[in-house]
Design a protein around this motif. Structure first.
Motif, short mmCIF file in Angstrom:
data_model
loop_
_atom_site.label_atom_id
_atom_site.label_comp_id
_atom_site.label_asym_id
_atom_site.label_seq_id
_atom_site.Cartn_x
_atom_site.Cartn_y
_atom_site.Cartn_z
N VAL A 245 22.62 6.41 8.61
CA VAL A 245 21.61 6.95 7.70
C VAL A 245 20.56 7.76 8.46
N TRP A 246 20.19 7.33 9.66
CA TRP A 246 19.01 7.87 10.33
C TRP A 246 19.29 8.74 11.56
N ALA A 247 20.53 8.82 12.04
CA ALA A 247 20.78 9.58 13.27
C ALA A 247 20.35 11.03 13.15
N GLY A 248 20.77 11.70 12.06
CA GLY A 248 20.38 13.10 11.88
C GLY A 248 18.88 13.26 11.72
N LYS A 249 18.26 12.33 11.01
CA LYS A 249 16.81 12.42 10.80
C LYS A 249 16.05 12.23 12.11
N ARG A 261 22.04 21.39 12.81
CA ARG A 261 22.17 20.67 14.08
C ARG A 261 21.93 19.17 13.88
N ALA A 262 21.07 18.81 12.93
CA ALA A 262 20.87 17.39 12.62
C ALA A 262 22.14 16.79 12.04
N ALA A 263 22.83 17.55 11.16
CA ALA A 263 24.08 17.06 10.59
C ALA A 263 25.15 16.89 11.65
N LEU A 264 25.12 17.76 12.67
CA LEU A 264 26.11 17.66 13.74
C LEU A 264 25.98 16.35 14.51
N VAL A 265 24.77 15.84 14.63
CA VAL A 265 24.56 14.55 15.29
C VAL A 265 25.33 13.46 14.55
N LEU A 266 25.28 13.48 13.22
CA LEU A 266 26.00 12.49 12.42
C LEU A 266 27.51 12.67 12.56
N VAL A 267 27.96 13.93 12.64
CA VAL A 267 29.39 14.19 12.83
C VAL A 267 29.85 13.62 14.17
#
Length: 403
Positions: A245-249, A261-267
């Motif tokens: 839930v919070w990695a991208g944030k 780039r925040a979404a890529l962290v979740l990927v």
């Protein structure tokens, strides 16, 4: 005076399910397909919601009802598995999911969609518990002396198929677009019905406790070791869900990363978890269950510390790559250890520990949201504390017992 004998825990494989006739790989493949369906189901509503004409309140209900259905099914299906075997539970789960998905596109905007969401959650909960129990039983039919981590390896491979389904659900919805979302859901209903066919046709292992009264099976819940494994999976699910839930944030707030780039962290986190489960099939044979759990928890701690100190986007990506690999093997290996302790009551034991894991999965993001109010990197206290607890819980759960 004779000393009282201490209770000896059943050795892995001491009590096992009757082996089905013929090769076991079709059953493994069927269980993997069922877990793939569960991965799709778990994230389906979140991927579909942006296309639905619903209010914010309705969206909240639609997001929570499948999870409530999963929890309700998990609570009740453990003793059913031990009494009746995996076939009827798997068949019921697949039938509920297929039926709900088949009607959901036509219910968009209707209050009946809420009921359908709960029904497919019920089916998903049955699928999750039954596939894990079936794979644990099938792996136990391999001589345990030759491969003491057989259950952990098989359950990690099963977890890999869950990851494929979880990634596939939002990708399918994104590729189809809002106008074709209904067609995608109908296709998933057909795929679920297709998986039901081998469940009905293949020979399955016999039930481990046929004809037992549920009251007799619930004695398993009096064993402290069940709650020890439940606590282990509670912490693991809590930290996993919190980071998903919070990695991208965290990357967005702490480093000023844009949305892409925040979404890529979740990927990266998701891909590392899936790849780690596939790799764990090999390294479990080398490290064994206990050391795999310890190494995984230490990797999560190391990755979390790196994320706290990360001053660049590349360092944050590397941190969550390590965290994802650390998460990968903990849940399936913990389930495998629980099955080793309760080879004749796997369904009941799994029902209890998976229920606790679902509660932890719900609590993790909520706790993280409170920490995020202090600062984005404070969220990383969740995996730090949870993985530290996992180190001690692993030591207690894998402690050698003497007669």
């Amino acid at each position: 005076m004779e000393r009282p004998r201490l209770k000896r825990w059943p050795s892995p494989g001491a009590i096992s399910t009757t082996a089905p006739s013929g090769p076991r790989w079709p059953l493994f493949a069927t269980a993997d397909a069922g877990m793939f369906i569960f991965g799709i189901v778990l994230l389906l509503m979140g991927a579909w919601l942006p296309s639905l004409p619903v209010t914010t309140a309705q969206a909240g209900y639609l997001g929570s009802l499948p999870l409530l259905g999963i929890l309700a099914a998990t609570v009740v299906c453990g003793p059913w598995l031990d009494r009746a075997g995996a076939r009827p539970v798997l068949a019921a789960g697949l039938a509920l999911v297929a039926a709900a998905l088949a009607v959901m596109p036509g219910l968009a905007g209707s209050e009946l969609l809420l009921a359908a969401a709960f029904v497919y959650g019920l089916g998903g909960g049955l699928l999750n518990t039954a596939t894990n129990a079936l794979v644990a039983d099938l792996a136990a039919l391999t001589p345990q002396d030759a491969d003491p981590a057989a259950r952990g390896r098989a359950l990690n491979l099963l977890g890999f198929f869950f990851s494929l389904g979880a990634i596939g659900s939002p990708l399918l919805m994104a590729a189809a677009g809002p106008h074709a979302a209904g067609a995608v859901i109908h296709a998933l209903a057909a795929l679920t019905a297709l998986v039901l066919l081998p469940v009905l046709l293949l020979p399955f292992p016999a039930a481990s406790r046929p004809g037992s009264h549920p009251r007799d099976l619930l004695r398993v819940l009096n064993q402290p070791i069940v709650w020890l494994f439940g606590a282990l999976l509670f912490f693991e699910s809590g930290q996993e869900n919190a980071m998903f839930v919070w990695a991208g944030k965290i990357a967005q707030s702490a480093l000023g990363a844009d949305v892409r780039r925040a979404a890529l962290v979740l990927v990266v986190l998701s891909a590392a978890l899936g790849a780690g489960r596939l790799l764990a099939v090999g390294w479990l044979r080398w490290l064994g269950n206990r050391w795999t759990l310890w190494a995984s928890a230490l990797a999560v701690i190391a990755g979390s510390l790196l994320a706290i100190a990360a001053g660049s986007y590349a360092a944050m990506i590397a941190a969550f790559l390590i965290v994802g690999f650390g998460f990968a093997a903990i849940y399936p290996t913990g389930l495998g250890l629980a099955a080793d302790r309760f080879p004749a009551d796997t369904g009941t034991a799994f029902g209890a520990v998976i229920t606790l894991s679902l509660l932890g999965g719900s609590a993790g993001p909520w706790i993280a949201s409170r920490l995020a109010a202090v600062g984005p990197r404070w969220v990383l206290a969740v995996p730090l504390v949870a993985s530290t607890a996992l180190l001690f819980l692993t030591a207690a759960a894998t402690r050698r017992r003497s007669g």
